[in-house]
Scaffold this motif. Structure first.
Motif, PDB file in Angstrom:
ATOM      1  N   VAL A   5       0.873  -1.167   0.000  1.00  0.00           N
ATOM      2  CA  VAL A   5       0.000   0.000   0.000  1.00  0.00           C
ATOM      3  C   VAL A   5       0.909   1.214   0.000  1.00  0.00           C
ATOM      4  N   ALA A   6       0.539   2.218  -0.782  1.00  0.00           N
ATOM      5  CA  ALA A   6       1.341   3.437  -0.827  1.00  0.00           C
ATOM      6  C   ALA A   6       0.444   4.660  -0.782  1.00  0.00           C
ATOM      7  N   VAL A   7       0.940   5.691  -0.118  1.00  0.00           N
ATOM      8  CA  VAL A   7       0.301   6.998  -0.104  1.00  0.00           C
ATOM      9  C   VAL A   7       1.289   7.937  -0.782  1.00  0.00           C
ATOM     10  N   ILE A   8       0.832   8.583  -1.834  1.00  0.00           N
ATOM     11  CA  ILE A   8       1.685   9.457  -2.650  1.00  0.00           C
ATOM     12  C   ILE A   8       1.160  10.884  -2.537  1.00  0.00           C
ATOM     13  N   GLY A   9       2.052  11.828  -2.300  1.00  0.00           N
ATOM     14  CA  GLY A   9       1.674  13.226  -2.170  1.00  0.00           C
ATOM     15  C   GLY A   9       1.294  13.854  -3.494  1.00  0.00           C
ATOM     16  N   LYS A  10       0.790  15.076  -3.415  1.00  0.00           N
ATOM     17  CA  LYS A  10       0.342  15.764  -4.636  1.00  0.00           C
ATOM     18  C   LYS A  10       1.488  16.096  -5.577  1.00  0.00           C
ATOM     19  N   LEU A  69     -13.748   8.924  -6.541  1.00  0.00           N
ATOM     20  CA  LEU A  69     -12.308   9.057  -6.466  1.00  0.00           C
ATOM     21  C   LEU A  69     -11.580   7.763  -6.786  1.00  0.00           C
ATOM     22  N   TYR A  70     -12.306   6.670  -6.861  1.00  0.00           N
ATOM     23  CA  TYR A  70     -11.710   5.362  -7.123  1.00  0.00           C
ATOM     24  C   TYR A  70     -11.436   5.233  -8.609  1.00  0.00           C
ATOM     25  N   LEU A  71     -10.190   4.934  -8.972  1.00  0.00           N
ATOM     26  CA  LEU A  71      -9.809   4.834 -10.377  1.00  0.00           C
ATOM     27  C   LEU A  71      -9.834   3.404 -10.899  1.00  0.00           C
ATOM     28  N   GLY A  72      -9.977   2.441 -10.017  1.00  0.00           N
ATOM     29  CA  GLY A  72     -10.063   1.047 -10.433  1.00  0.00           C
ATOM     30  C   GLY A  72      -8.704   0.441 -10.718  1.00  0.00           C
ATOM     31  N   TYR A  83      -4.176  -1.098  -8.137  1.00  0.00           N
ATOM     32  CA  TYR A  83      -5.389  -0.292  -8.105  1.00  0.00           C
ATOM     33  C   TYR A  83      -5.046   1.107  -7.615  1.00  0.00           C
ATOM     34  N   GLY A  84      -5.866   2.098  -8.002  1.00  0.00           N
ATOM     35  CA  GLY A  84      -5.599   3.483  -7.625  1.00  0.00           C
ATOM     36  C   GLY A  84      -6.810   4.205  -7.083  1.00  0.00           C
ATOM     37  N   PHE A  85      -6.535   5.225  -6.293  1.00  0.00           N
ATOM     38  CA  PHE A  85      -7.544   6.066  -5.656  1.00  0.00           C
ATOM     39  C   PHE A  85      -6.921   7.445  -5.499  1.00  0.00           C
ATOM     40  N   VAL A  86      -7.649   8.505  -5.807  1.00  0.00           N
ATOM     41  CA  VAL A  86      -7.128   9.863  -5.717  1.00  0.00           C
ATOM     42  C   VAL A  86      -8.118  10.707  -4.934  1.00  0.00           C
ATOM     43  N   THR A  87      -7.603  11.531  -4.023  1.00  0.00           N
ATOM     44  CA  THR A  87      -8.469  12.420  -3.258  1.00  0.00           C
ATOM     45  C   THR A  87      -8.672  13.725  -4.019  1.00  0.00           C
ATOM     46  N   ASN A  88      -9.548  14.557  -3.496  1.00  0.00           N
ATOM     47  CA  ASN A  88      -9.777  15.862  -4.113  1.00  0.00           C
ATOM     48  C   ASN A  88      -8.560  16.764  -4.002  1.00  0.00           C
ATOM     49  N   THR A  89      -7.700  16.495  -3.027  1.00  0.00           N
ATOM     50  CA  THR A  89      -6.489  17.290  -2.840  1.00  0.00           C
ATOM     51  C   THR A  89      -5.289  16.688  -3.566  1.00  0.00           C
ATOM     52  N   ARG A  90      -5.537  15.732  -4.459  1.00  0.00           N
ATOM     53  CA  ARG A  90      -4.533  15.087  -5.316  1.00  0.00           C
ATOM     54  C   ARG A  90      -3.571  14.176  -4.551  1.00  0.00           C
ATOM     55  N   LEU A 119      -8.391   3.111   3.788  1.00  0.00           N
ATOM     56  CA  LEU A 119      -7.034   3.657   3.812  1.00  0.00           C
ATOM     57  C   LEU A 119      -7.073   5.180   3.804  1.00  0.00           C
ATOM     58  N   HIS A 120      -7.980   5.743   3.043  1.00  0.00           N
ATOM     59  CA  HIS A 120      -8.148   7.194   3.010  1.00  0.00           C
ATOM     60  C   HIS A 120      -8.547   7.708   4.388  1.00  0.00           C
ATOM     61  N   ALA A 121      -9.440   7.004   5.068  1.00  0.00           N
ATOM     62  CA  ALA A 121      -9.852   7.409   6.418  1.00  0.00           C
ATOM     63  C   ALA A 121      -8.686   7.305   7.400  1.00  0.00           C
ATOM     64  N   LEU A 122      -7.881   6.250   7.282  1.00  0.00           N
ATOM     65  CA  LEU A 122      -6.704   6.116   8.145  1.00  0.00           C
ATOM     66  C   LEU A 122      -5.709   7.241   7.888  1.00  0.00           C
ATOM     67  N   TYR A 123      -5.539   7.584   6.626  1.00  0.00           N
ATOM     68  CA  TYR A 123      -4.640   8.679   6.258  1.00  0.00           C
ATOM     69  C   TYR A 123      -5.130   9.996   6.855  1.00  0.00           C
TER      70      TYR A 123
END
Length: 155
Positions: A5-10, A69-72, A83-90, A119-123
């Motif tokens: 699992v990875a969290v990538i900044g804007k 926000l789910y890109l599949g 799989y990918g997911f992007v927030t509104n804040t990129r 994962l988004h909620a944990l972030y």
């Protein structure tokens, strides 16, 4: 089964890359980083195509739902599905699953979507810490433990 699992900044800098498994050597760490960085290309391509479709002057062209926000599935290899997911804040989330394990070959899209939302909620909980500096790597042991628990239990 989730592998990484990875969290990538804007700005496309890795804020967190975590994996599970018994292999904690440098080779597995490099392969995780390689998988995540190659997923960034697919993420950026999807986001740029969504933006170009969204600004099309023709009103008859279908527009992607920007609330979703789910890109599949971004792409798959012989060994992994990414799989990918992007927030509104990129902020970008990447989930890498194993396609060779018996449970990895029949993962449903709804399960991946749910795992990425969790994962988004944990972030969000991790960055709400008043001692966390925005844009810095997440080094919280609590976050790491919760992410690994999510990877073991959900996907």
């Amino acid at each position: 089964m989730a592998v990484c699992v990875a969290v990538i900044g804007k700005d496309n800098s890795p804020l967190y890359i975590g994996g599970i498994g018994s292999d904690t050597g440098s080779d597995s760490e490099l392969s995780r980083q390689w998988l995540v960085h190659t997923a960034l290309d697919a993420l950026e391509e999807r986001l740029s195509s969504a933006n170009s479709n969204n600004t099309a002057p023709n009103a008859t062209t279908p527009r992607p739902d920007l609330r979703d926000l789910y890109l599949g599935l971004l792409y798959s290899t012989d060994m992994h599905k990414i799989y990918g997911f992007v927030t509104n804040t990129r902020i970008k989330f990447v989930l890498v699953t194993s396609s060779t394990s018996p449970s990895g070959s029949n993962i449903r899209d709804a399960e991946v979507r749910t795992a990425l939302r969790r994962l988004h909620a944990l972030y969000a909980d991790a960055i709400c810490n008043p001692f966390h500096l925005p844009g810095e790597q997440i080094i919280s042991q609590k976050f790491d433990k919760q992410v690994k628990n999510l990877m073991l239990n959900n996907v």
